[in-house]
Design a protein around this motif. Structure first.
Motif, PDB file in Angstrom:
ATOM      1  N   LEU A  49      35.579  38.312  11.631  1.00  0.00           N
ATOM      2  CA  LEU A  49      36.286  39.497  12.078  1.00  0.00           C
ATOM      3  C   LEU A  49      37.638  39.078  12.646  1.00  0.00           C
ATOM      4  O   LEU A  49      37.849  37.914  12.957  1.00  0.00           O
ATOM      5  N   THR A  50      38.525  40.052  12.805  1.00  0.00           N
ATOM      6  CA  THR A  50      39.781  39.754  13.474  1.00  0.00           C
ATOM      7  C   THR A  50      39.507  39.642  14.970  1.00  0.00           C
ATOM      8  O   THR A  50      38.478  40.110  15.466  1.00  0.00           O
ATOM      9  N   ILE A  51      40.448  39.060  15.687  1.00  0.00           N
ATOM     10  CA  ILE A  51      40.278  38.924  17.129  1.00  0.00           C
ATOM     11  C   ILE A  51      40.261  40.304  17.786  1.00  0.00           C
ATOM     12  O   ILE A  51      39.506  40.532  18.739  1.00  0.00           O
ATOM     13  N   ASN A  52      41.035  41.246  17.259  1.00  0.00           N
ATOM     14  CA  ASN A  52      41.034  42.596  17.819  1.00  0.00           C
ATOM     15  C   ASN A  52      39.700  43.302  17.607  1.00  0.00           C
ATOM     16  O   ASN A  52      39.223  44.009  18.498  1.00  0.00           O
ATOM     17  N   GLN A  53      39.088  43.141  16.445  1.00  0.00           N
ATOM     18  CA  GLN A  53      37.769  43.725  16.193  1.00  0.00           C
ATOM     19  C   GLN A  53      36.732  43.121  17.132  1.00  0.00           C
ATOM     20  O   GLN A  53      35.888  43.831  17.679  1.00  0.00           O
ATOM     21  N   THR A  54      36.821  41.819  17.316  1.00  0.00           N
ATOM     22  CA  THR A  54      35.883  41.125  18.194  1.00  0.00           C
ATOM     23  C   THR A  54      36.047  41.590  19.632  1.00  0.00           C
ATOM     24  O   THR A  54      35.065  41.868  20.326  1.00  0.00           O
ATOM     25  N   ARG A  55      37.281  41.689  20.082  1.00  0.00           N
ATOM     26  CA  ARG A  55      37.527  42.156  21.448  1.00  0.00           C
ATOM     27  C   ARG A  55      37.029  43.585  21.637  1.00  0.00           C
ATOM     28  O   ARG A  55      36.488  43.922  22.679  1.00  0.00           O
ATOM     29  N   ASN A  56      37.197  44.418  20.623  1.00  0.00           N
ATOM     30  CA  ASN A  56      36.728  45.789  20.694  1.00  0.00           C
ATOM     31  C   ASN A  56      35.207  45.828  20.908  1.00  0.00           C
ATOM     32  O   ASN A  56      34.708  46.601  21.727  1.00  0.00           O
ATOM     33  N   ILE A  57      34.479  44.993  20.196  1.00  0.00           N
ATOM     34  CA  ILE A  57      33.030  44.898  20.370  1.00  0.00           C
ATOM     35  C   ILE A  57      32.705  44.444  21.788  1.00  0.00           C
ATOM     36  O   ILE A  57      31.855  45.027  22.464  1.00  0.00           O
ATOM     37  N   LEU A  58      33.398  43.408  22.245  1.00  0.00           N
ATOM     38  CA  LEU A  58      33.138  42.884  23.587  1.00  0.00           C
ATOM     39  C   LEU A  58      33.466  43.913  24.663  1.00  0.00           C
ATOM     40  O   LEU A  58      32.747  44.027  25.651  1.00  0.00           O
ATOM     41  N   TYR A  59      34.535  44.686  24.470  1.00  0.00           N
ATOM     42  CA  TYR A  59      34.890  45.724  25.444  1.00  0.00           C
ATOM     43  C   TYR A  59      33.796  46.793  25.516  1.00  0.00           C
ATOM     44  O   TYR A  59      33.437  47.262  26.587  1.00  0.00           O
ATOM     45  N   LYS A  60      33.276  47.194  24.356  1.00  0.00           N
ATOM     46  CA  LYS A  60      32.196  48.188  24.325  1.00  0.00           C
ATOM     47  C   LYS A  60      30.957  47.666  25.050  1.00  0.00           C
ATOM     48  O   LYS A  60      30.322  48.400  25.814  1.00  0.00           O
ATOM     49  N   LEU A  61      30.616  46.420  24.794  1.00  0.00           N
ATOM     50  CA  LEU A  61      29.441  45.828  25.438  1.00  0.00           C
ATOM     51  C   LEU A  61      29.673  45.645  26.934  1.00  0.00           C
ATOM     52  O   LEU A  61      28.763  45.842  27.736  1.00  0.00           O
ATOM     53  N   SER A  62      30.873  45.300  27.304  1.00  0.00           N
ATOM     54  CA  SER A  62      31.203  45.122  28.715  1.00  0.00           C
ATOM     55  C   SER A  62      31.142  46.453  29.466  1.00  0.00           C
ATOM     56  O   SER A  62      30.689  46.513  30.607  1.00  0.00           O
ATOM     57  N   ALA A  63      31.581  47.523  28.819  1.00  0.00           N
ATOM     58  CA  ALA A  63      31.562  48.843  29.444  1.00  0.00           C
ATOM     59  C   ALA A  63      30.141  49.284  29.775  1.00  0.00           C
ATOM     60  O   ALA A  63      29.924  50.058  30.704  1.00  0.00           O
ATOM     61  N   GLN A  64      29.172  48.760  29.039  1.00  0.00           N
ATOM     62  CA  GLN A  64      27.767  49.089  29.274  1.00  0.00           C
ATOM     63  C   GLN A  64      27.054  47.992  30.076  1.00  0.00           C
ATOM     64  O   GLN A  64      25.826  47.987  30.174  1.00  0.00           O
ATOM     65  N   ASN A  65      27.817  47.051  30.603  1.00  0.00           N
ATOM     66  CA  ASN A  65      27.283  45.921  31.386  1.00  0.00           C
ATOM     67  C   ASN A  65      26.281  45.070  30.606  1.00  0.00           C
ATOM     68  O   ASN A  65      25.325  44.543  31.177  1.00  0.00           O
ATOM     69  N   ILE A  66      26.523  44.919  29.323  1.00  0.00           N
ATOM     70  CA  ILE A  66      25.663  44.076  28.486  1.00  0.00           C
ATOM     71  C   ILE A  66      26.199  42.653  28.460  1.00  0.00           C
ATOM     72  O   ILE A  66      25.436  41.704  28.422  1.00  0.00           O
ATOM     73  N   VAL A  67      27.515  42.521  28.476  1.00  0.00           N
ATOM     74  CA  VAL A  67      28.155  41.207  28.542  1.00  0.00           C
ATOM     75  C   VAL A  67      29.224  41.241  29.623  1.00  0.00           C
ATOM     76  O   VAL A  67      29.646  42.307  30.064  1.00  0.00           O
ATOM     77  N   SER A  68      29.640  40.073  30.020  1.00  0.00           N
ATOM     78  CA  SER A  68      30.798  39.955  30.897  1.00  0.00           C
ATOM     79  C   SER A  68      31.657  38.824  30.353  1.00  0.00           C
ATOM     80  O   SER A  68      31.157  37.929  29.679  1.00  0.00           O
ATOM     81  N   PHE A  69      32.940  38.900  30.629  1.00  0.00           N
ATOM     82  CA  PHE A  69      33.819  37.843  30.143  1.00  0.00           C
ATOM     83  C   PHE A  69      34.982  37.667  31.093  1.00  0.00           C
ATOM     84  O   PHE A  69      35.275  38.522  31.914  1.00  0.00           O
ATOM     85  N   VAL A  70      35.636  36.532  30.940  1.00  0.00           N
ATOM     86  CA  VAL A  70      36.766  36.176  31.784  1.00  0.00           C
ATOM     87  C   VAL A  70      37.958  35.921  30.884  1.00  0.00           C
ATOM     88  O   VAL A  70      37.848  35.227  29.873  1.00  0.00           O
ATOM     89  N   SER A  71      39.094  36.490  31.241  1.00  0.00           N
ATOM     90  CA  SER A  71      40.328  36.225  30.507  1.00  0.00           C
ATOM     91  C   SER A  71      41.079  35.115  31.228  1.00  0.00           C
ATOM     92  O   SER A  71      41.307  35.193  32.429  1.00  0.00           O
TER      93      SER A  71
END
Length: 79
Positions: A49-71
Motif C-alpha cells: 500500500l502507499t504510505i498514505n493508505q497505511t496511515r489512514n488505516i492506522l488512524y482509523k484503528l487509533s481512533a478506536q483505541n485498537i493501536v497506538s503509535f508515535v510520530s
C-alpha cells in the motif's frame, strides 16, 4: 495464554480490524502483532500500500483505541 487462546484472540482482533478499517486490512494484524515497534513504511511495504493508505488505516484503528503509535521526526525526511 495457550496457543489456542492466542489464535482465537488474534482471529477476533482481525475481525475487529476488518470492521473498523475495511475488509482486506486485517492483514495489518499479522504485521504489528506483538510488543515490538513496527515502522509505518515497513507496514506499507508488506501490505503493498502507499504510505498514505497505511496511515489512514492506522488512524482509523487509533481512533478506536485498537493501536497506538508515535510520530518521530526524521532528520532527513522530516516527520
Amino acid at each position: 495464554m495457550q496457543k489456542e487462546q492466542i489464535a482465537v484472540l488474534k482471529k477476533l482482533i482481525r475481525e475487529l480490524v476488518s470492521k473498523v478499517a475495511g475488509k482486506g486490512n486485517e492483514k495489518i494484524v499479522d504485521i504489528i502483532w506483538g510488543n515490538k515497534p513496527v515502522n509505518e513504511f515497513k507496514i506499507a511495504d508488506k501490505l503493498k500500500l502507499t504510505i498514505n493508505q497505511t496511515r489512514n488505516i492506522l488512524y482509523k484503528l487509533s481512533a478506536q483505541n485498537i493501536v497506538s503509535f508515535v510520530s518521530k521526526k526524521d532528520e532527513k525526511k522530516g516527520w
